[in-house]
Design a protein around this motif. Structure first.
Motif, short mmCIF file in Angstrom:
data_model
loop_
_atom_site.label_atom_id
_atom_site.label_comp_id
_atom_site.label_asym_id
_atom_site.label_seq_id
_atom_site.Cartn_x
_atom_site.Cartn_y
_atom_site.Cartn_z
N ALA A 111 14.37 30.87 -120.02
CA ALA A 111 13.58 31.84 -120.79
C ALA A 111 13.32 31.33 -122.21
N ILE A 112 14.32 30.69 -122.81
CA ILE A 112 14.14 30.11 -124.15
C ILE A 112 13.05 29.05 -124.10
N LEU A 113 13.09 28.22 -123.06
CA LEU A 113 12.06 27.19 -122.90
C LEU A 113 10.68 27.80 -122.71
N ALA A 114 10.62 28.89 -121.96
CA ALA A 114 9.34 29.57 -121.75
C ALA A 114 8.78 30.10 -123.08
N LEU A 115 9.65 30.66 -123.90
CA LEU A 115 9.22 31.14 -125.21
C LEU A 115 8.73 29.99 -126.09
N MET A 116 9.46 28.86 -126.05
CA MET A 116 9.03 27.68 -126.80
C MET A 116 7.66 27.20 -126.34
N TYR A 117 7.45 27.21 -125.02
CA TYR A 117 6.17 26.77 -124.48
C TYR A 117 5.05 27.67 -124.98
N MET A 118 5.26 28.98 -124.91
CA MET A 118 4.23 29.92 -125.33
C MET A 118 3.91 29.77 -126.81
N PHE A 119 4.95 29.56 -127.62
CA PHE A 119 4.76 29.37 -129.06
C PHE A 119 3.97 28.10 -129.35
N LEU A 120 4.43 26.99 -128.76
CA LEU A 120 3.79 25.70 -129.01
C LEU A 120 2.36 25.67 -128.47
N HIS A 121 2.15 26.24 -127.30
CA HIS A 121 0.81 26.28 -126.70
C HIS A 121 -0.16 27.05 -127.58
N ARG A 122 0.30 28.18 -128.10
CA ARG A 122 -0.57 29.00 -128.95
C ARG A 122 -0.93 28.27 -130.25
N LYS A 123 0.07 27.59 -130.83
CA LYS A 123 -0.17 26.86 -132.09
C LYS A 123 -1.13 25.69 -131.87
N LEU A 124 -0.93 24.96 -130.78
CA LEU A 124 -1.80 23.81 -130.50
C LEU A 124 -3.22 24.27 -130.18
N ARG A 147 4.29 29.66 -107.35
CA ARG A 147 3.08 29.34 -108.10
C ARG A 147 3.23 28.01 -108.84
N ARG A 148 4.47 27.69 -109.22
CA ARG A 148 4.72 26.40 -109.89
C ARG A 148 4.57 25.24 -108.91
N VAL A 149 5.16 25.37 -107.74
CA VAL A 149 5.09 24.30 -106.73
C VAL A 149 3.67 24.13 -106.21
N ALA A 150 2.96 25.25 -106.04
CA ALA A 150 1.59 25.20 -105.51
C ALA A 150 0.54 24.92 -106.58
N SER A 151 0.98 24.79 -107.84
CA SER A 151 0.07 24.52 -108.97
C SER A 151 -1.04 25.56 -109.06
N LEU A 152 -0.66 26.83 -108.85
CA LEU A 152 -1.65 27.92 -108.90
C LEU A 152 -1.93 28.39 -110.33
N ASP A 153 -1.00 28.13 -111.25
CA ASP A 153 -1.16 28.57 -112.63
C ASP A 153 -0.92 27.40 -113.58
N ASP A 154 -1.45 27.53 -114.79
CA ASP A 154 -1.16 26.53 -115.81
C ASP A 154 0.19 26.84 -116.45
N GLY A 155 0.62 25.98 -117.36
CA GLY A 155 1.93 26.14 -117.98
C GLY A 155 2.12 27.45 -118.71
N ALA A 156 1.07 27.92 -119.38
CA ALA A 156 1.18 29.16 -120.15
C ALA A 156 1.43 30.36 -119.23
N LYS A 157 0.69 30.43 -118.12
CA LYS A 157 0.88 31.54 -117.18
C LYS A 157 2.24 31.46 -116.50
N LEU A 158 2.69 30.24 -116.21
CA LEU A 158 4.00 30.07 -115.60
C LEU A 158 5.11 30.53 -116.55
N ALA A 159 4.91 30.28 -117.84
CA ALA A 159 5.89 30.73 -118.84
C ALA A 159 5.97 32.25 -118.86
#
Length: 273
Positions: free
Chosen positions: A148-161, A235-247
Motif C-alpha cells: 500500500a505504501i508503494l501504491a501511494l508512492m506510485y500515485m504521488f510520483l505519477h501525478r507529479k511527473l 488485472r495486473r497479470v492480464a495487463s488490463l490497467d496501467d500502473g496508476a489504476k493498479l495502484a
C-alpha cells in the motif's frame, strides 16, 4: 517511562531517534546519518525480536493475542522489511516511509486500556488452526502494508511527473516501473497469505460448528478485501490497467482490509477492543 513496559519504551525512543537520522539522509543524502540510523534500527529489530520470542513462549498453546502483541509483531515485520530494502537497493524514501508506518503501528502500543485484547474463542478442535490463522494474517497485513505504501508512492510520483513538477523529494524515489514491480511482487506474497489465513479461519469456524460466524461483518470485510486484491492481481497479470489504476486497486483492497481490521465494534468474536 512513557509506558509501564521498559522494553516498549526503549524500542520506541530508539526507533524515533533512528527515524530522525533516516529523515536527514532522505532530505540531504547524508551517508553518515544513514549508517547511524541503520545501526539504531538493527538494535530496535533485536529488541523487538526478544519481545516476540518471549511472546511466542508464553502464548504458543493459547489462542489469545493482545492488541499490543499483534501491533508489536506487525511493527517488527515492517522493520525487518525496511532493513532488507535498505541493504538490497537504493530506495531511501521507501525505507523511511515503511519505518514511519512501523513506528506509528508501534506507537499504538501506548494506548493502554485494561483488558485490551483480541480474544479468539477457545475452539479446542481448531486450536492449532487458529494459531496458524493469526500468524498468516499478521504476515499478510505487514506485507500488504508495504504494498500500500508503494501504491501511494506510485500515485504521488505519477501525478507529479504528469504535471511536470519535479522536486528534490522525487529524486530520492525509485522509478515508476520499479515501484510497480515491487508492489506487485510484495502483493504476490501477501495476498496468498491473506487467502490462506481466511481459509484456515473458515475451517476453524466450520470445525467448531459455527458457520453463522462467516456472516460476521468483520469476516465479510476481510473477504471483500481479498476479492479486491484478487482482482488487482488478475488485472495486473492480464495487463488490463496501467500502473496508476493498479495502484488504486491496491489501495482499495488495503483500505477495506484496514476497515475490517479496526471494525471491532461490528464483530461478534475475536474483537480488538
Amino acid at each position: 517511562m512513557v509506558t509501564q513496559d521498559w522494553l516498549t519504551d526503549a524500542v520506541l525512543y530508539i526507533y524515533a531517534l533512528s527515524l530522525l537520522f533516516f529523515v536527514s539522509d532522505a532530505a540531504s543524502g547524508n551517508r553518515s546519518a544513514k549508517k547511524v540510523g541503520t545501526g539504531l534500527l538493527v538494535f530496535v529489530w533485536i529488541l523487538q525480536g526478544i519481545f516476540i520470542l518471549v511472546l511466542l513462549h508464553d502464548r504458543f498453546t493459547v489462542p489469545t493475542l493482545t492488541l499490543r502483541d499483534f501491533l508489536f509483531i506487525v511493527s517488527w515485520l515492517l522493520v525487518s522489511a525496511s532493513l532488507i530494502l535498505n541493504r538490497l537497493m537504493r530506495a531511501e524514501l521507501l525505507v523511511l516511509l515503511v519505518n514511519v508506518v512501523g513506528f506509528a503501528v508501534l506507537a499504538l502500543n501506548l494506548i493502554e486500556r485494561p483488558k485490551q485484547s483480541m480474544e479468539l474463542e477457545p475452539w479446542e478442535v481448531a486450536r492449532r488452526l487458529l494459531i496458524v490463522h493469526v500468524s498468516l494474517i499478521t504476515l499478510a497485513f505487514a506485507l500488504l502494508t508495504i504494498a500500500a505504501i508503494l501504491a501511494l508512492m506510485y500515485m504521488f510520483l505519477h501525478r507529479k511527473l504528469k504535471a511536470k513538477k519535479w522536486s528534490h523529494v522525487m529524486s530520492r524515489m525509485p522509478s515508476l516501473e520499479w515501484i510497480d514491480q515491487f508492489a506487485y511482487r510484495t502483493s504476490l506474497i501477501g495476498i496468498p497469505l491473506l487467502l490462506l489465513s481466511l481459509s484456515t479461519g473458515t475451517v476453524a469456524l466450520l470445525l467448531d460448528k459455527s458457520p453463522e460466524q462467516l456472516l460476521d461483518e468483520k469476516v465479510l470485510l476481510s473477504f471483500g478485501a481479498a476479492i479486491l486484491y484478487v482482482v488487482y492481481l488478475i488485472r495486473r497479470v492480464a495487463s488490463l490497467d496501467d500502473g496508476a489504476k493498479l495502484a488504486v486497486w491496491n489501495m482499495l483492497g488495503y483500505a477495506l482490509l484496514v476497515t475490517g481490521f479496526f471494525a471491532s465494534s461490528l464483530s461478534s468474536f475475536h474483537q480488538l477492543l
